[in-house]
Motif scaffolding. Structure first.
Motif, short mmCIF file in Angstrom:
data_model
loop_
_atom_site.label_atom_id
_atom_site.label_comp_id
_atom_site.label_asym_id
_atom_site.label_seq_id
_atom_site.Cartn_x
_atom_site.Cartn_y
_atom_site.Cartn_z
N LEU A 1 20.28 39.42 13.10
CA LEU A 1 18.99 39.85 12.55
C LEU A 1 18.01 38.68 12.45
O LEU A 1 16.81 38.84 12.71
N VAL B 1 24.05 39.04 10.19
CA VAL B 1 22.92 38.30 9.61
C VAL B 1 22.29 37.41 10.67
O VAL B 1 21.06 37.37 10.83
N GLN B 2 23.16 36.73 11.42
CA GLN B 2 22.65 35.83 12.46
C GLN B 2 21.86 36.61 13.51
O GLN B 2 20.82 36.16 13.98
N ARG C 1 2.06 30.67 10.47
CA ARG C 1 2.88 29.51 10.13
C ARG C 1 3.02 29.51 8.63
O ARG C 1 2.04 29.36 7.90
N ARG C 2 4.20 29.67 8.15
CA ARG C 2 4.35 29.84 6.72
C ARG C 2 4.12 28.51 5.99
O ARG C 2 4.36 27.45 6.54
N PRO C 3 3.65 28.59 4.77
CA PRO C 3 3.33 27.36 4.04
C PRO C 3 4.55 26.44 3.97
O PRO C 3 5.67 26.91 3.74
N GLY C 4 4.33 25.20 4.15
CA GLY C 4 5.41 24.22 4.05
C GLY C 4 6.12 23.99 5.35
O GLY C 4 6.86 23.02 5.50
N GLU C 5 5.92 24.85 6.33
CA GLU C 5 6.61 24.66 7.59
C GLU C 5 5.89 23.61 8.43
O GLU C 5 4.67 23.54 8.41
N MET D 1 18.16 27.18 10.70
CA MET D 1 17.06 27.89 11.38
C MET D 1 15.97 28.19 10.35
O MET D 1 16.26 28.73 9.28
N PRO D 2 14.72 27.82 10.61
CA PRO D 2 13.69 28.15 9.64
C PRO D 2 13.54 29.66 9.53
O PRO D 2 13.77 30.38 10.50
N ASN E 1 0.48 34.92 7.58
CA ASN E 1 0.19 33.64 8.18
C ASN E 1 1.17 33.38 9.32
O ASN E 1 2.37 33.55 9.15
#
Lengths: 107, 1096
Positions: free
Chosen positions: A39, A36-37, A103-107, A1-2, A101
Motif C-alpha cells: 500500500l 502495508v509495504q 511536498r509535505r512540510p518538513g520534507e 520511505m518518506p 501540498n
C-alpha cells in the motif's frame, strides 16, 4: 520511505487493491506487513504517476460554493461545474476538489 | 544446486565467473545462516566478482536477517563494515558501492540505539583507517562521497517502523552541517574555485575529478530533502552553489573542458531545488530573493543564456533556464514588489527580459525546440500576484504612486510578452510542418493551447490596451494578406480568439472596428469564400487554416455578438455560408452553436432563415456530417424556443414537414432493402433512417423550456403557468405538429416490429444493431417532459409503444430457438427500456399540472404504470434467471440489468411509492427475492443500486418514514380520500415486505459485512444496516440477537463477546458516522485483520 498521502486509497484502483490485499492476508498468502509495504508503494507510485505521467489538461468553470483550508488540505466544493477536456465537455451537479501540498512540510 | 551439500569453495569459484547456475542459486543461499561467514570469505578473495557477490550477500543479510544477530555481534558489525569499506576503497566502484550500501543498511537498523552520532564517527574512522593503511587519501574521499550519496537513497527506500525512522532522521539531521561541509568542499574542487583551507584533504583531492564533483552535487540534492534546519546554512549553501555555477559558466563561455554536462546538470538541479523551497522562500524572501536576483542579473548569466538561445541550444538553455523559472514561480510577489525598488528594479527588469527571451526561444515548440513552454506558468503566477498586489494596495493611498509605476512597468513587460506569444503561436512553414511527425505536431498544438491561457493572462493585465494592438495588426494583415505568409495572420486571429471569453460584451471601442459590417462583408466573407484554382497542398493548408481561424474567432465572441445584435445578420451568414465547404464544417457548426447559445433572444427574428438553413442541410444529405447536422438542428430548435408558441409553430413547420418526408423515404428505403448478410451491407439502407431519427432526437432536445420557467410554474407563478399552459395547448392543437407526431409514432412502432425485431428473425437478426432502438427510446425520453413539448405524445400512446416494443422483443426471445443469442440482444437493449420507463414514472406519476395535457387522470396513470412495472419486473426476473441455473450466478453474468431494474424501482419509491400498490404481489416478491440474491454477491455494479433500493424501501416501510416523496394528489375530497387511502395501503405493503423479507436482507447484509464481501463495499452495507436499525429497532434487535448467537456467523474469527459488544454498540448509536465506525471495526475483526500494522 518518506510517507506519501493516502488519499488515493479510496479511489477505484486503491479500493480494488485493498480488497485484494485483504483476500490475500485472509487466505494466508501474504503477511499484513507485506500488505502495508504494497500500500505504501501504491501511495508513492500513484502520486508519482499522476504528477509525471498525466499530461491531460482540463479547464473548469463553476460556482465555488464552499472552500476551506484545514491541516494543510484545501477543499473546494463547486456547484454546476463545466469541465472542458481536449475533446470532451462534461457537467455535474457538484464536485469536490481536495488539494494537498505536493511536498509535505518538513520534507 | 542442492544447498544441503553445497561445496562453498566450488560455489565461490562459480561466482567468480559468474555462472548462470551460481547466480540462480545465490538468492536461496543468502537465506542460510552460513551466508554470513561466506560473505566475509568472498570479500577476502582477490577476484572482483567474488568480492562483489560477497558484498551483495552481506547487504542482503544485514537488510533481511538483522534480527538473527545477537547484540554483541550487532555492535561489532559496524567496525567490520568500516574495515571492509576502507579495504575496498580502491576496488572497482561497484564493489565499493555495494559495501557502502551494506553500511547504509546497517545504519537503518542500528542508528541511534546501537550507534549514535553515526555519520561523523564513520567518516572520521574511514579517513583515519585509510591514512593508517597507507593508502592514498583520495580513496577515503571515494568511500565517503559514495557513502554520502547512497545513504539518503537507502533511507528513502527503507521500510522501517515510524519510530525508528524518526530517530534515525533526527540523528542524521544533526550531522547535516558536517555532511554538507564535506560535499561542498568536494564541489569546490572545480578549477577556478577556492577550496576552503579547513576542508579535509580527501575532499580536496576528490574534488579535482569532475565525475566525483557531479556525484557530490547529486548527494547535496539528496540531503536537501531532509530540510536544513539552520537557515544561515541554507543561505550559505545557496550562495556557494551560485558561485560554483558562475565558475562553470565561465568555463563554458571559454569552451573549457573542465566542466562536464553531468556536473552542470547536477549543480543546476541542486540550485533548482533550493530556489523552489517554499518554506525558505517564505522565511527569507528578501535575503534569498536579493541574492538570486543579484546573481541572475550579472552579465555572466545573461551572456551564457543569450549565447545558448542564439545558438539554438535548447538543452543548455534549459539547464540554466529551469533555475530561473523555479525562482520566478516561487518569488513572484517579491518580483512585483521590487519592480520599482531603486536598488533592485534593474535586476528585476533583467530577470524579466531573460524570461521573455526564454518564452520566445527561437524555433517551433515541439518541432525544433522544447523550451519555450517552461516559463508560461510563471506569467500566469505573475499576473495572479499582480492582482493580489493591487487588491492589497487598493485602500492605501500612500501606495498609489508605487502602484501606478508598478502597473506601468508590468504592462510594458506583458506587451512584450504578447508579441512573443503571437510569434510563437505561428505555424511553421509548410516544409517544416510536413516533415514533423505526429507527436511533434501534437506537441505544437498542445503548446498553442497553453500559450492561449498565457494570452488570457496577458489580457487580464493589459485589458483595453491589448485589443487595439491585436486588432490593428489583424486589420492591417488582412488588408495586405498574401497566402504564402498566412501564418502571421492566423496567429493574430488565434490570439484574438483566445481572449474572446474574457472580453466584455459591452466593449464598443475596438471590436466594432474589426467586426464592422463593412469589414465582415468586404474582408471576412470573401476570405471565407475564397478558393484556389490549383491543388497546391501548402496553399490549401494555409487557406483552410485562415478560414477555420476566422470561424473560431467569430464563434469565440458569441457573448459579444449578443451585445451587438445589429451585426448578427452579417456575421451569421459568414458562418452558415461555410457549411458547404467540407473542411470547414466542424468549425462552422461550432461557431454557429456558440452564436445560437449566446444570442437566442437576439436571433428570434432570424428563426425563419435558420429553419431554411436546417432544411438545406437536410436536403444536402451527406455534405454536412451527421453529427454536425444534429448540432445545427438542436441549435435551431433552441433558438425557436425564444419565440411565442404560435410564431414558433409557424416557423418550424417547414422543417417538420421536410423531416417528415425524409423520414418516410428513409424508412421505405430500409424496409425495401434486399436481404443482406452483413451489417456493413445494410449500412447504406439503415444510415439515412438513423440519421433522420437522430435529427428528430436533436430537435426534441432543443425544444425544451428553460428550467427557470418550469420551476417558477411548479411553485405556482401565474405568468409562467399561463405561458406553459398556452404553449401546451398550441402544440396540442397544431394540425401540422399533430400529424407529425402521429407519423413519427406509427413509424417508430413499425420499425420496432419490422426491422428491430422482425418476424423472420433468423435471417435478419444480424442486420440491425441497437442504435435504432436506442435512438427511438431517446426521442421518447426527450419529449416526455414535465413541461410542454412540441413532440409530446399522449401518455397512453407512449405506454402502448413501450409495451409493443417490449412485448415484441420478449416474444421473439421466447419463440426463437437460438435463445442465447437473442437473449443477449434483449439484455443489451434492456437498460435503455428501463431508463425510459424511469423517465415516464418521474413525469407521469407526480402531481398533475395544468399544462400536462397529454396525461390521463392519476388513477389511470397509476394503473398503466403498474401494469408496465409488473410486466417489466416479471420479464427481467425471467430474463436474468434464463442466464444460469442459480440466480446469483445469473446476476453475476447480467449485473447491468440488476443495476437498472433496482435504479428504476428506487426511482419509483422516491417519486411515488404508492405505485407499489398497483404492482402484482408476485412481482414484488420476485423483486425482493432478486434483492436478497443481488446483495449476496460481491458484484459492485449490482450491489450498490440494490443496497440503495433496499435502504430506500426500509426507510419508507416504517410508519414515520412514509410521509414524503409522493405527489399525485388529485382535486376534490374524494380524490384526496383515495390518495390518503392509497398511501396508507402502500405503507402497509412496504411494512409487510419488511416483515417478510427483512430477516433475509439482514442476514445477507451481516454476512457481507462479516467478510463475504470486500471491504470497499462497506459504505453501502453500512447505510443499509443503519436504515434497518433506525427504522425497525425492535425487530432488528430480535433478529440480530438470533443471528449473531449462531456459531461462526458472520465469521469464525469473532467470538460471542465481540458479537455482543458489536450488537450493543450498533443498537445504541443514533449517529450514522459512529455506526459506520462500529461496523468497520467489526468487519475488520471478522476478517481477522485487527491489531496489524496493515489496518493501523
Amino acid at each position: 520511505m518518506p510517507s506519501y498521502y493516502k488519499l488515493y486509497r479510496t479511489s477505484t484502483l486503491g479500493a480494488a487493491l485493498t480488497d485484494s490485499l485483504d483476500e490475500l492476508i485472509t487466505a494466508g498468502h501474504i503477511t499484513p506487513q507485506l500488505a502495508v509495504q504494497v500500500l505504501e508503494q501504491y501511495d508513492k507510485s500513484i502520486s508519482e504517476a499522476l504528477s509525471t505521467k498525466v499530461k491531460v489538461k482540463a479547464v473548469m468553470k463553476g460556482n465555488l460554493r464552499t472552500y476551506r483550508f484545514c491541516d494543510d488540505v484545501w477543499t473546494f466544493i463547486i456547484k454546476n461545474p463545466l469541465l472542458k477536456f481536449d475533446h470532451e465537455i462534461t457537467t455535474a451537479d457538484k464536485i469536490k476538489i481536495v488539494a494537498c501540498n505536493s511536498r509535505r512540510p518538513g520534507e | 544446486m542442492a544447498l544441503e551439500s553445497i561445496d562453498l569453495q566450488a560455489f565461490a569459484q562459480a561466482l567468480s565467473v559468474p555462472t548462470q547456475e551460481a547466480l540462480e542459486a545465490l538468492p536461496q543461499f543468502q537465506r542460510q545462516p552460513a551466508a554470513w561467514q561466506f560473505a566475509f570469505d568472498l570479500l577476502a578473495s582477490s577476484n572482483v566478482n567474488c568480492r562483489f557477490y560477497g558484498a551483495h550477500t552481506l547487504q542482503v543479510k544485514v537488510a533481511k536477517d538483522w534480527d538473527t544477530l545477537d547484540e554483541e555481534r550487532q555492535h561489532a558489525l559496524r567496525d567490520e563494515l568500516v574495515r571492509l569499506v576502507v579495504e575496498q576503497s580502491d576496488a572497482p566502484l561497484n564493489v565499493l558501492s555495494k559495501i557502502n550500501q551494506t553500511l547504509a543498511s546497517y545504519a537503518l537498523h542500528a542508528v541511534p540505539d546501537i550507534c549514535n552520532n553515526f555519520l561523523p564517527t564513520v567518516i572520521n574512522e574511514i579517513e583515519e583507517r585509510v591514512r593508517s593503511s597507507g593508502k592514498h587519501a583520495r580513496y577515503a574521499g571515494y568511500a565517503v562521497v559514495d557513502f554520502l550519496e547512497l545513504l539518503p537513497e537507502e533511507l528513502n527506500r527503507a521500510s522501517i517502523g515510524v519510530t525508528q525512522h524518526a530517530k534515525l532522521i533526527q540523528d542524521i539531521k544533526e550531522s547535516l552541517p558536517d555532511v554538507l561541509d564535506i560535499l561542498t568542499s568536494v564541489v569546490r574542487g572545480l578549477p577556478g574555485s577556492r577550496t576552503p583551507s579547513s576542508a579535509p584533504e580527501f575532499a580536496a583531492l576528490v574534488g579535482q575529478d569532475p565525475t566525483w564533483r557531479a556525484r557530490a552535487w547529486k548527494a547535496i540534492l539528496q540531503w536537501l530533502q531532509f530540510g536544513i534546519s539552520k537557515d544561515s546554512l541554507f543561505v550559505l549553501l545557496l550562495d556557494m552553489s551560485l558561485q560554483q555555477l558562475e565558475t562553470m559558466a565561465e568555463h563554458q563561455l571559454h569552451d573549457s573542458n573542465q566542466v562536464d554536462e553531468d556536473e552542470l546538470n547536477a549543480a543546476a538541479a541542486a540550485v533548482d531545488d533550493m530556489t523552489s523551497n517554499i518554506h525558505m522562500a517564505a522565511k527569507h524572501t528578501k535575503t534569498i530573493g536579493t541574492l538570486m536576483l543579484e546573481k541572475f542579473g550579472q552579465p555572466w548569466f545573461s551572456t551564457i543564456l543569450e549565447l545558448s538561445i542564439a545558438n539554438g541550444e535548447d538543452q543548455r538553455a534549459l539547464q540554466w533556464g529551469s533555475m530561473l523559472v523555479s525562482f520566478g514561480e516561487t518569488y513572484t510577489e517579491f518580483l512585483i514588489r521590487k519592480l520599482t525598488d531603486p536598488q533592485l528594479s534593474e535586476h528585476v527588469s533583467t530577470f524579466l527580459k531573460i524570461m521573455l527571451a526564454l518564452s520566445g526561444f527561437p524555433g517551433y515548440h515541439g518541432i525544433t525546440e522544447d523550451l519555450s513552454d517552461q516559463p508560461l506558468n510563471f506569467w500566469y503566477l505573475l499576473q495572479e500576484t499582480l492582482v493580489d498586489f493591487l487588491y492589497d494596495a487598493e485602500d492605501n493611498p500612500e501606495l498609489s504612486q508605487t502602484v501606478a509605476s508598478t502597473q506601468a512597468a508590468i504592462k510594458q513587460v506583458y506587451i512584450e510578452l504578447l508579441k512573443v506569444l503571437v510569434s510563437k503561436c505561428a505555424y511553421p512553414p509548410t516544409n517544416i510542418w510536413m516533415d514533423a511527425d505526429r507527436d511533434e505536431r501534437e506537441k505544437f498544438i498542445s503548446y498553442r493551447r497553453e500559450a492561449a491561457d498565457a494570452l488570457l493572462n496577458t489580457y487580464y493585465v493589459l485589458r483595453e490596451d491589448m485589443l487595439p494592438l491585436l486588432i490593428d495588426e489583424v486589420i492591417s494583415s488582412m488588408g495586405s494578406f498574401a497566402l504564402d505568409r498566412w501564418q502571421s495572420l492566423e496567429s493574430l486571429l488565434f490570439a484574438l480568439k483566445s481572449i474572446g471569453e474574457a472580453v466584455p460584451e459591452t466593449e464598443s471601442t475596438f471590436l466594432p472596428r474589426l467586426f464592422s459590417a463593412d469589414l465582415l462583408r468586404q474582408n471576412f466573407m470573401p476570405m471565407l469564400q475564397a478558393s484556389l484554382g490549383s491543388d497546391d497542398r501548402a496553399a490549401q493548408w494555409g487557406l483552410t487554416s485562415i478560414k477555420t481561424s476566422i470561424l473560431s474567432l467569430i464563434g469565440a465572441y458569441g457573448e459579444w455578438w449578443k451585445g451587438h445584435p445589429e451585426l448578427l445578420p452579417v456575421a451569421v451568414p459568414c458562418v452558415t455560408s461555410s457549411l458547404s465547404q467540407p473542411p470547414l464544417v466542424q468549425a462552422a457548426v461550432a461557431a454557429f452553436r456558440r452564436i445560437c447559445d449566446s444570442c437566442r433572444d437576439q436571433l428570434t427574428g432570424a428563426t425563419g432563415s435558420m429553419v431554411i438553413l436546417a432544411c438545406e442541410v437536410l436536403l444536402a444529405g451527406n455534405t454536412v456530417p451527421a453529427r454536425e447536422q444534429q448540432r445545427i438542428f438542436e441549435s435551431v430548435a433552441e433558438v425557436s424556443m425564444a419565440q411565442s408558441p404560435v410564431n414558433q409553430i409557424q416557423s418550424i413547420t417547414p422543417l417538420i414537414l421536410a423531416l417528415s418526408t425524409a423520414l418516410s423515404k428513409s424508412a421505405s428505403l430500409l424496409e425495401d432493402a434486399p436481404k443482406v448478410s452483413s451489417t456493413s451491407d445494410l449500412e447504406p439502407y439503415l444510415a439515412p433512417l438513423l440519421n433522420h431519427l437522430r435529427l428528430v432526437e436533436s430537435l426534441a432536445r432543443g425544444f425544451q423550456f428553460s428550467d427557470e420557467i418550469e420551476e417558477t410554474a411548479l411553485v405556482g407563478e401565474p405568468e409562467s403557468k399561463a405561458a406553459l399552459t398556452f404553449a401546451a395547448q398550441c402544440y396540442r392543437n397544431s394540425r401540422e405538429l399533430r400529424d407529425f407526431r402521429t407519423t413519427l409514432l406509427a413509424l417508430m412502432n413499425r420499425e420496432v416490429s419490422l426491422e428491430i425485431w422482425p418476424r423472420d428473425l433468423h435471417t435478419n437478426m444480424v442486420q440491425i444493431d441497437d442504435s435504432l432502438l436506442e435512438c427511438i427510446l431517446s426521442i421518447i425520453n426527450n419529449s416526455a417532459k414535465r413541461g410542454p413539448h412540441v413532440f409530446a405524445f399522449e401518455f397512453g400512446d407512449i405506454v402502448a409503444f413501450i409495451g409493443n416494443a417490449w412485448n415484441t422483443a420478449i416474444a421473439r426471445v421466447e419463440n426463437a430457438t437460438g435463445v442465447v443469442i437473442f437473449g443477449r440482444r434483449w439484455s443489451d437493449q434492456c437498460p435503455a427500456f428501463l431508463q425510459c420507463i424511469s423517465q415516464l414514472v418521474v413525469v407521469f406519476s407526480t402531481k398533475a399540472n395544468d399544462w400536462q395535457l397529454t396525461r390521463p387522470d392519476i388513477a389511470e396513470a397509476d394503473r398503466l404504470l403498474g401494469v408496465v412495472l409488473t410486466r417489466v419486473i416479471d420479464d427481467v426476473y425471467a430474463g436474468i434467471s434464463r442466464e444460469a441455473d442459480a440466480l446469483t450466478t445469473a446476476i453475476e453474468q447480467q449485473p447491468v440489468i440488476a443495476e437498472y431494474i433496482f435504479d428504476l424501482c428506487t426511482r419509483v419509491l422516491q417519486t411515488r411509492y404508492e405505485l407499489f400498490v398497483d404492482l402484482e404481489p408476485s412481482s414484488i416478491g420476485r423483486l425482493c427475492d432478486l434483492g436478497v440474491q443481488a446483495l449476496s454477491i460481491p458484484n459492485r455494479l449490482a450491489l450498490k443500486p440494490t443496497a440503495y433500493f433496499l435502504t430506500t424501501l426500509i426507510r419508507l416501510s416504517s410508519s414515520d418514514g412514509s410521509s414524503s416523496g409522493s405527489g399525485g394528489s388529485g382535486s376534490g375530497d374524494g380524490a384526496m380520500r383515495n390518495s390518503i387511502a392509497k398511501r396508507v395501503a402502500a405503507s402497509k405493503l412496504l411494512e409487510s415486505l419488511w416483515h417478510e423479507y427483512g430477516a433475509a436482507w439482514l442476514r445477507t447484509t451481516l454476512a457481507a459485512i462479516g467478510g463475504m464481501h470486500p471491504r470497499s463495499l462497506l459504505p453501502n452495507l453500512s447505510e443499509l444496516l443503519f436504515a434497518m436499525i433506525r427504522h425497525h429497532l425492535t425487530t432488528i434487535r430480535q433478529w440480530m440477537t438470533e443471528l449473531l448467537s449462531q456459531p461462526e456467523f458472520p465469521s469464525p474469527f469473532v467470538d460471542g463477546s465481540t458479537k455482543r459488544q458489536f450488537l450493543q454498540q450498533i443498537l445504541a448509536t443514533r449517529s450514522f458516522t459512529k455506526a459506520k465506525g462500529i461496523i468497520n471495526e467489526f468487519s475488520i475483526k471478522c476478517r481477522n485483520l485487527q491489531d496489524t500494522a496493515y489496518i493501523g
